[in-house]
Design an enzyme around this catalytic site. Structure first.
Site, PDB file in Angstrom:
ATOM      1  N   SER A  30       0.802  -1.226   0.000  1.00  0.00           N
ATOM      2  CA  SER A  30       0.000   0.000   0.000  1.00  0.00           C
ATOM      3  C   SER A  30       0.834   1.274   0.000  1.00  0.00           C
ATOM      4  CB  SER A  30      -0.945   0.005   1.204  1.00  0.00           C
ATOM      5  OG  SER A  30      -0.231  -0.175   2.420  1.00  0.00           O
ATOM      6  N   ASP A 336      -3.452   7.988   7.757  1.00  0.00           N
ATOM      7  CA  ASP A 336      -4.562   7.168   8.239  1.00  0.00           C
ATOM      8  C   ASP A 336      -4.162   6.079   9.238  1.00  0.00           C
ATOM      9  OD1 ASP A 336      -3.216   5.413   6.634  1.00  0.00           O
ATOM     10  OD2 ASP A 336      -4.884   4.987   5.267  1.00  0.00           O
ATOM     11  N   HIS A 339      -0.159   4.624   7.045  1.00  0.00           N
ATOM     12  CA  HIS A 339       0.314   5.313   5.845  1.00  0.00           C
ATOM     13  C   HIS A 339       0.628   6.772   6.111  1.00  0.00           C
ATOM     14  CE1 HIS A 339      -2.526   2.064   4.486  1.00  0.00           C
ATOM     15  NE2 HIS A 339      -1.371   1.681   3.967  1.00  0.00           N
TER      16      HIS A 339
END
Length: 379
Positions: A30, A336, A339
């Site tokens: 991610s 978040d 991240h």
């Protein structure tokens, strides 16, 4: 001493003769995914909604969700812009040309295969079969669209930049979620590093000349980890950063082994420019000296979250109904939970391109390749 950094907005296309970077190929999770997880969700209706498909993800730069777990651009986006290349299309959601590169990274991906975790009773039902080896298979599937012979591929890939993204966060998370001890997870690290080493060597044998190998992040500094695995003992926290020491030591152990692996690969393949892209140092510096980077908010606080000590709530996270983002993400390190914000990624990208967050900055490596090949062409 005050740290001074030049934010990279856009570098001019680098005139490096026959070795101008004309394509980028990226593997990872991610921290690098530009939409592959969304594509998987569309192909697999049994998978629930992907939160990165909802606002406020993408609120900056794109002004809409793109599948990136960020408020805006990722490191890979800034690097593509530095070479005046289009932003990398996600391999699973693109029907056009890949002549300028492809992104194989998928959010939630581990470096180690499912079989590794199954054998150790450490798998979970949410495991994605998109591991590093699978992403390499996708690359091999794509290869015939890029070049048709060994010589064609050699020419094509010597003008390409390869990025083997951060692997480790999800390997650690999967194991800890399965109830494994710190000692057990530590025992997995040599296998993980060996997997990354083999992947890099495979790319070299395919003709890659410039490869960024990303190290792991300070796992114990992630607000998600701090929230999920808190300690009642103050001594478990680094007094300078507030991060969990034992989890950061796990990341440092992986990074130490990874550097040894890269050193060995450099010895075996001296013609290849192998770059270690740092995450640990910049992310800990952001937390230690936030104001020197323009981060005015508490550095371990999350910009987009559902409350709690670090504003991270796994039940009510960013992208879910009723969860809002801060007004100015650029003043935060974390977006978040696990991240980073676009602002934080921007600093790291610049550090990879120019230094100091790479032991061989990308721009230096590209110049070295250019000069080396110019010498051979003149002989």
């Amino acid at each position: 001493m005050k740290l001074v950094f030049l934010l990279l907005l856009s570098l001019p296309c680098l005139g490096l003769g026959n070795t101008q970077i004309s394509s980028i190929f990226s593997f990872g999770n991610s921290y690098t995914d530009t939409g592959n997880l969304l594509a998987l969700g569309s192909m697999n209706q049994t998978q629930g909604p992907v939160v990165s498909d909802f606002p406020p993800y993408g609120m900056n730069f794109f002004h809409e969700p793109t599948g990136r777990f960020c408020d805006g651009r990722l490191i890979i986006d800034f690097i593509a812009q530095a070479f005046n290349l289009p932003l990398l299309p996600p391999y699973l959601a693109h029907n056009g040309s890949y002549q300028n590169g492809a992104n194989f990274a998928v959010s939630g991906t581990t470096g180690l295969d499912l079989s590794f975790f199954v054998e150790r009773n450490a798998s979970n039902p949410f495991f994605l079969n998109t591991t590093l080896d699978v992403q390499l298979e996708w690359f091999m599937e794509l290869k015939p669209q890029l070049c048709t012979s060994f010589e064609d591929c050699r020419i094509f890939f010597r003008k390409s930049l390869f990025i083997v993204g951060e692997f480790g966060i999800n390997d650690f998370s999967v194991a800890f979620m399965a109830g494994k001890t710190l000692a057990e997870v530590r025992s997995y690290v040599p296998y993980l590093v060996k997997t990354i080493e083999k992947a890099v060597e495979k790319l070299i044998k395919e003709g890659a000349l410039t490869i960024v190998v990303s190290e792991n992040v300070p796992f114990g500094c992630l607000p998600s980890v701090l929230s999920l695995y808190p300690s009642s003992n103050e001594k478990d926290y680094d007094p300078q950063t507030g991060c969990l020491i034992k989890y950061n030591e796990l990341s440092l152990y992986q990074n130490k082994l990874l550097r040894k692996a890269v050193t060995w690969l450099r010895w075996r393949y001296p013609h290849v420019r192998l770059i270690i892209g740092e995450y640990y140092r910049p992310m800990t510096e952001f937390v230690k000296y936030p104001k020197q980077f323009g981060f005015t908010e508490t550095p371990l606080q999350v910009c987009c979250g559902g409350g709690g000590q670090y504003n991270f709530n796994i039940i009510q996270g960013c992208g879910m109904p009723g969860v809002n983002a801060c007004q100015n993400p650029s003043t935060y390190v974390y977006w978040d939970g696990p991240h980073l914000t676009e602002a934080a990624y921007h600093y790291i990208a610049d550090g990879w391109l120019r230094g100091p967050y790479a032991d061989l900055p990308i721009l230096t490596a590209v110049t070295d390749i250019s000069q080396s090949q110019q010498m051979w062409s003149n002989m």
